[in-house]
Design an enzyme around this catalytic site. Structure first.
Site, short mmCIF file in Angstrom:
data_model
loop_
_atom_site.label_atom_id
_atom_site.label_comp_id
_atom_site.label_asym_id
_atom_site.label_seq_id
_atom_site.Cartn_x
_atom_site.Cartn_y
_atom_site.Cartn_z
N ARG A 68 2.23 -5.53 -5.38
CA ARG A 68 2.65 -4.12 -5.25
C ARG A 68 3.10 -3.64 -6.61
O ARG A 68 3.97 -4.24 -7.24
CB ARG A 68 3.79 -4.02 -4.23
CG ARG A 68 4.39 -2.62 -4.09
CD ARG A 68 3.38 -1.65 -3.53
NE ARG A 68 4.01 -0.43 -3.03
CZ ARG A 68 4.35 0.61 -3.79
NH1 ARG A 68 4.15 0.56 -5.10
NH2 ARG A 68 4.90 1.68 -3.25
N GLU A 125 -0.45 7.48 0.91
CA GLU A 125 -0.91 6.42 1.81
C GLU A 125 -2.36 6.62 2.22
O GLU A 125 -2.83 7.74 2.42
CB GLU A 125 -0.03 6.38 3.07
CG GLU A 125 1.43 6.06 2.81
CD GLU A 125 1.64 4.62 2.37
OE1 GLU A 125 0.70 3.82 2.49
OE2 GLU A 125 2.75 4.31 1.91
N ARG A 154 5.00 -8.99 -0.59
CA ARG A 154 4.11 -8.64 -1.70
C ARG A 154 4.84 -8.90 -3.02
O ARG A 154 6.03 -8.61 -3.14
CB ARG A 154 3.68 -7.18 -1.61
CG ARG A 154 2.86 -6.85 -0.38
CD ARG A 154 2.51 -5.37 -0.32
NE ARG A 154 3.70 -4.53 -0.24
CZ ARG A 154 3.67 -3.22 -0.05
NH1 ARG A 154 2.50 -2.60 0.07
NH2 ARG A 154 4.79 -2.52 0.02
#
Length: 308
Positions: free
Chosen positions: A116, A124, A167
């Site tokens: 990330r 998104e 992540r």
């Protein structure tokens, strides 16, 4: 000197030489004198100084010996290996795929790892509970234009390494360029802080301001004003006090600017059918069009209590 006198002087000279060197004559040759003999010799013979050793010469000899030993060790060890290159900060990884504008997958130590990008938040496209947002596909395409599967990039980190989705949180560098900031410069990566990680925030914020000035990405007007900063609200004027209810009147009465009169502090929300009392979590945000003197009065009109 006459020969006779020279012969007479030889024994005395030999004796003096033996006393000076600390040796005595024996049948087997010359042996070291005892401590007593040496003391006697020192007390009876004049003391003469001996020349001191040259300190510089001693140092030169020592350095020469040390250099000889080092050369010998080098010959026995074989040729010297070349110096290793300077260490690279972070991890050098290979890109596997691009998920969206701020997420990718890499191979780190032969392990497939989700990454990330720190300090940016792009629209998104693959959120499990959100629709595809405006500029989401464009953000993904922008990241794919900078890095592709098979590319080598460098990951650098901040204080916290993983988010709640497991992540890896990182700044991604491609050819020495911070990709996180480039996404902001294109107007897709809005500055954000995750779990206190703010290492790359200054660069991202500066790039975001460039995007604003250039009117690109989310500042192009295609997504409305969602990307515009929220202006600082001016202080609200003090609400006018509502007229005091008549004795025994439990409500409802009207409030003003989300504020109920002190005599009727309970707020009831028409949309949710819930009432809030002072001290609850959402009390300050609840509309104050209907105010009641007590919770029981709100319940009598069909409202139910908020859980928090």
């Amino acid at each position: 000197m006459p020969l006779a006198r020279l012969r007479a002087a030889l024994p005395a000279a030999a004796l003096s030489l033996l006393l000076l060197t600390g040796c005595t004559a024996t049948d087997d040759g010359v042996t070291p004198a005892s401590d007593a003999d040496t003391s006697a010799s020192v007390s009876t013979m004049p003391i003469t100084s001996t020349p001191s050793v040259d300190a510089a010469a001693t140092s030169r000899v020592a350095h020469a010996a040390e250099g000889s030993r080092a050369a010998e060790a080098s010959r026995s060890a074989g040729p010297t290996a070349p110096a290793a290159p300077a260490d690279v900060e972070g991890d050098v990884v290979t890109v596997e795929s691009i998920s969206d504008g701020d997420t990718l997958r890499v191979t780190l130590g032969e392990v497939s790892t989700r990454v990330r990008l720190l300090n940016i938040d792009t629209p998104e496209t693959r959120h499990p509970s959100k629709p595809v947002e405006c500029m989401g596909p464009e953000a993904t395409a922008a990241l794919k234009s900078m890095i592709s599967p098979g590319d080598t990039v460098v990951l650098r980190y901040d204080r916290r390494l993983y988010d709640r989705y497991d992540r890896l949180l990182a700044g991604v560098y491609a050819d020495g360029v911070l990709v996180n900031a480039e996404m902001a410069r294109l107007g897709y990566g809005e500055p954000a802080v995750f779990d206190g990680n703010d290492r790359f925030l200054p660069e991202v914020e500066a790039a975001w301001e460039e995007a604003r000035a250039n009117g690109v990405g989310r500042f192009s007007g295609e997504c409305g004003t969602a990307a515009e900063p929220i202006p600082e609200a001016a202080p609200a004027p003090a609400p006018e006090a509502a007229p005091a209810p008549a004795a025994g009147d439990a409500g409802p009465v009207s409030g003003a600017d989300s504020v109920c009169p002190d005599s009727h502090p309970v707020k009831a929300n028409d949309n949710s059918g819930i009432y809030h009392v002072p001290g609850q979590q959402h009390y300050g945000k609840t509309n104050a069009r209907h105010c009641y003197a007590s919770a029981s009065a709100a319940q009598a009109d069909g409202y139910r209590a908020a859980r928090r």
